[in-house]
Scaffold this active site. Structure first.
Site, mmCIF file in Angstrom:
data_model
loop_
_atom_site.group_PDB
_atom_site.id
_atom_site.type_symbol
_atom_site.label_atom_id
_atom_site.label_comp_id
_atom_site.label_asym_id
_atom_site.label_seq_id
_atom_site.Cartn_x
_atom_site.Cartn_y
_atom_site.Cartn_z
ATOM 1 N N CYS A 91 4.129 4.689 5.033
ATOM 2 C CA CYS A 91 4.043 4.439 5.232
ATOM 3 C C CYS A 91 4.916 2.833 6.032
ATOM 4 O O CYS A 91 5.139 2.125 6.836
ATOM 5 C CB CYS A 91 2.159 3.299 5.552
ATOM 6 N N TYR A 104 -2.398 11.644 7.888
ATOM 7 C CA TYR A 104 -2.851 10.482 7.178
ATOM 8 C C TYR A 104 -3.371 8.934 7.392
ATOM 9 O O TYR A 104 -3.778 8.759 6.839
ATOM 10 C CB TYR A 104 -2.273 10.877 5.618
ATOM 11 N N GLY A 147 0.908 -1.309 0.170
ATOM 12 C CA GLY A 147 0.017 -0.185 0.361
ATOM 13 C C GLY A 147 0.636 1.206 -0.067
ATOM 14 O O GLY A 147 2.177 1.533 -0.516
ATOM 15 N N CYS A 148 0.723 2.382 0.449
ATOM 16 C CA CYS A 148 1.214 3.208 0.883
ATOM 17 C C CYS A 148 2.473 3.403 1.129
ATOM 18 O O CYS A 148 3.543 2.642 2.048
ATOM 19 C CB CYS A 148 0.469 4.669 1.963
ATOM 20 N N PHE A 149 3.361 3.814 0.334
ATOM 21 C CA PHE A 149 5.205 3.764 0.411
ATOM 22 C C PHE A 149 5.616 4.621 1.363
ATOM 23 O O PHE A 149 6.584 4.786 2.190
ATOM 24 C CB PHE A 149 5.586 3.892 -0.916
#
Length: 219
Positions: free
Chosen positions: A44, A196, A40-42
């Site tokens: 994180c 976020y 997912g979100c890199f």
């Protein structure tokens, strides 16, 4: 003559010492390995793994697609085939790839094939891009995660692919102090990242799935 011989002996000894030191540094550098994962979100994934002892660096980028050196906009728009990914450089004498893989599976929702948390779409899906020497460990980690969850794990173990680092704007996003305008108002990147991550529900979902086994929830 004696003085000259002494100087030559000292110079030779110094050269040998410098050479051995250089070889030692080179040997240590050659021991470092990399593991590329998509979770997912890199931002994180990078933030999570840079906290792991033995990890030297985690770099946000893209892997698995057909477009050379894609931009962030190209990948998130779709059509390149790339996933947001992170390349983890680590010292195997400190942390083994098996440990990193176990941490990875327990830091994502490996039962979700449509993205991760609030980020939907192919570019946010999970994967392990394993080298030939990492394949067995990756398959074992996936099997262990599935057994622990008692649910089907859909994260694929893919062949290692070319990794393209994202631009500097996205590197170390979680600790940058630059002020940017977000839907939460003006914030530093570090605070925008925290807002976020919470709003996206990453930690809440990981805790729901993994409970006490979730290694990074809340980070």
């Amino acid at each position: 003559m004696t003085t000259m011989r002494t100087l030559k002996t000292f110079s030779l000894g110094l050269a040998i010492t410098v050479g051995l030191f250089a070889q030692a540094k080179s040997g240590h550098a050659q021991q470092l390995e990399t593991l590329t994962v998509a979770g997912g979100c890199f931002w994180c994934v990078e933030a999570d793994f840079e906290k792991v002892k033995g990890v030297k660096e985690a770099v946000s980028g893209f892997a698995g697609g057909t477009v050379s050196d894609p931009t962030y906009k190209q990948v998130t728009k779709g059509g390149t085939g790339h996933l947001e990914a992170v390349q983890i450089t680590f010292d195997p004498n400190v942390v083994q790839v098996e440990t990193l893989l176990a941490l990875f599976f327990r830091s994502v929702d490996p039962t979700d094939a449509g993205g991760q948390f609030c980020d939907r779409g192919q570019s946010y899906s999970t994967a392990v891009f394993a080298t030939p020497s990492q394949k067995a460990a990756a398959n074992a980690a996936k099997a262990n995660a599935q057994a622990d969850l008692g649910k089907s794990v859909v994260t694929p173990i893919r062949n290692a692919a070319t990794f393209y680092p994202a631009d500097s704007y996205h590197q170390d996003y979680y600790k940058q102090t630059d002020i940017i305008l977000t839907r939460f108002g003006p914030k530093s990147k570090a605070n925008a990242y925290k807002a976020y991550r919470k709003a996206c529900g990453r930690d809440a979902r990981v805790k729901e799935l993994w409970g006490a086994a979730a290694p990074f929830a809340g980070s």
